[in-house]
Design an enzyme around this catalytic site. Structure first.
Site, PDB file in Angstrom:
ATOM      1  N   GLY A  14       0.956  -0.144  -3.114  1.00 60.79           N
ATOM      2  CA  GLY A  14       1.248   0.919  -2.136  1.00 60.79           C
ATOM      3  C   GLY A  14       2.714   1.114  -2.186  1.00 60.79           C
ATOM      4  CG  PHE A  15       6.378   3.427   0.547  1.00 67.79           C
ATOM      5  CD1 PHE A  15       7.422   3.319  -0.358  1.00 67.79           C
ATOM      6  CD2 PHE A  15       6.467   3.420   2.218  1.00 67.79           C
ATOM      7  CE1 PHE A  15       8.622   3.545   0.260  1.00 67.79           C
ATOM      8  CE2 PHE A  15       7.784   3.487   2.395  1.00 67.79           C
ATOM      9  CZ  PHE A  15       8.890   3.517   1.499  1.00 67.79           C
ATOM     10  CG  ASP A  63      -3.465  -1.169  -3.299  1.00 70.65           C
ATOM     11  OD1 ASP A  63      -2.444  -1.322  -3.133  1.00 70.65           O
ATOM     12  OD2 ASP A  63      -4.359  -0.528  -2.929  1.00 70.65           O
ATOM     13  CG  ASN A  64      -8.982  -0.083  -1.377  1.00 73.81           C
ATOM     14  OD1 ASN A  64      -7.926   0.210  -1.323  1.00 73.81           O
ATOM     15  ND2 ASN A  64      -9.928  -0.004  -0.361  1.00 73.81           N
ATOM     16  CB  THR A 105      -3.327   5.089   0.648  1.00 73.95           C
ATOM     17  OG1 THR A 105      -3.261   3.748   1.455  1.00 73.95           O
ATOM     18  CG2 THR A 105      -4.440   5.895   1.709  1.00 73.95           C
ATOM     19  N   GLY A 106      -3.032   3.458  -2.204  1.00 71.73           N
ATOM     20  CA  GLY A 106      -1.888   3.075  -3.269  1.00 71.73           C
ATOM     21  C   GLY A 106      -2.451   3.695  -4.668  1.00 71.73           C
ATOM     22  CG  ASP A 119     -12.233  -2.906   0.262  1.00 76.14           C
ATOM     23  OD1 ASP A 119     -11.721  -3.572   1.518  1.00 76.14           O
ATOM     24  OD2 ASP A 119     -13.337  -2.255   0.759  1.00 76.14           O
ATOM     25  CB  ALA A 175       2.531  -5.374   6.805  1.00 71.59           C
ATOM     26  CE1 TYR A 223      -1.501   1.109  10.094  1.00 71.40           C
ATOM     27  CE2 TYR A 223       0.100   1.631  11.811  1.00 71.40           C
ATOM     28  CZ  TYR A 223      -0.215   1.132  10.580  1.00 71.40           C
ATOM     29  OH  TYR A 223       0.838   0.574   9.789  1.00 71.40           O
TER      30      TYR A 223
END
Ligand code: UDP
Length: 313
Positions: free
Chosen positions: A10-11, A31-32, A35-36, A56, A114, A145
């Site tokens: 991801g970012f 990462d799955n 969104t990455g 995942d 995070a 979220y």
């Protein structure tokens, strides 16, 4: 250190991979790719200290060998993404955090969560200090979220208190830089792409909402220091330089040299529901215990980000 970075494509995750590798550590990115993107880490392919596992993290996590640290950065992270992936967002914050903590416990590794300024919701305390409990709507569009991250913090503290896992919690405020997804709907990629295309910049509401933007290299340095500290309670990391979204739009127009104008999107739009009216981190704690504060001026960070988007738009 041998470090697992969940959300490593991801970012933020990919910038953390770069940072830990530059410091001489071994990095496993997981990462799955919801969104990455592997594009964020393709420059690391073939690096002898780097590997990637597509997985995942809401499912059982298997990693061979020893681990010194587990960093949980896996999650959709923009309001548009929560609307598109609400269940995945809840699962990765809840089930994913549980799996990650279980892994950290089994490996006797340090754990870093995070977390987010969204913990504070639409804040009634300004600027936000770590001891503020927040003002969150659990059933609004952002609730998936916010509540997942609040659960994740509670789970992290429980593993710390009950299982004695050595944990860290970073509350991340708005951060920007290269590798943000152009279509992720957040204000930085939206405004830059709109300005570069000469389209109107879509200011939600009347533009009086505020945010405080941190350049990614500053954030990553703060997180690195936090991991290497002894602080188990949450720490805000962000840039206290607060501005209105309308002023931010004008800054983007000026820095891109665009002829774009500003258009105001009406408050009934779902993207504006529960949108925090103000946000600014109080970073006294990070200053005190990590000797950290942002170094990169807004214009400098934005120039680098604009350069990145010029090749994409
Ligand atoms: N925003 C905006 N236009 C856009 C995207 C976002 O005016 O095209 C506003 C949004 O309403 C919020 C701020 O910019 O007040 C930051 O939004 P973002 O989605 O980047 O992140 P948030 O801080 O809300 O999680």
């Amino acid at each position: 250190m041998r470090v697992l970075i969940m959300g490593g494509a991801g970012f933020l995750g990919s910038h953390l991979c770069d940072h830990f590798l530059a410091k001489g550590h071994t990095v496993i990115a997981m990462d799955n790719l919801l969104t990455g993107s592997t594009a964020n880490i393709e420059h690391l392919a073939g690096h002898s200290n780097f590997s990637f596992i597509k997985h995942d993290v809401t499912n059982y996590i298997y990693v061979e060998g020893e681990l010194d640290a587990v960093l949980h950065f896996a999650s959709p992270a923009s309001p548009i993404d929560y609307l598109e992936f609400p269940i995945q967002t809840l699962k990765v914050g809840a089930l994913g955090t549980h799996k990650a903590l279980g892994l950290a416990k089994a490996k006797n590794a340090r754990f870093l969560l995070a977390s987010t300024s969204e913990i504070y919701g639409d804040p009634l305390v300004h600027p936000q200090t770590e001891d503020y409990w927040g003002n969150v709507n659990p059933i609004g569009p952002r609730g998936v979220y916010d509540e997942a991250k609040r659960f994740a913090e509670a789970m992290t503290m429980a593993y710390h208190r009950y299982h004695h896992v050595d944990t860290r919690i970073v509350r991340i405020f708005n951060t920007f830089g290269p590798r943000m997804r152009q279509e992720d709907g957040r204000v930085v990629p939206n405004f830059i792409a709109q300005a570069l295309r000469g389209e109107p910049l879509t200011v939600f509401g009347d533009g009086s909402r505020t945010r405080s933007f941190c350049y990614v290299s500053d954030l990553v340095e703060g997180i690195y220091r936090l991991l290497n500290s002894n602080e188990n309670d949450p720490v805000n990391i962000g840039n206290p330089n607060e501005m209105t979204i309308l002023d931010f739009a004008k800054t983007i127009i000026q820095l891109t040299g665009s002829k774009s104008e500003v258009t105001f999107i009406q408050p009934k739009d779902v993207r504006i529901q529960d949108d925090p009216k103000v946000r600014q981190p109080d970073i006294s704690k990070a200053r005190r215990i990590l000797n950290w504060q942002p170094q990169v001026p807004l214009a400098e960070g934005l120039q680098k980000t604009i350069e990145y988007f010029k090749n994409k738009v």
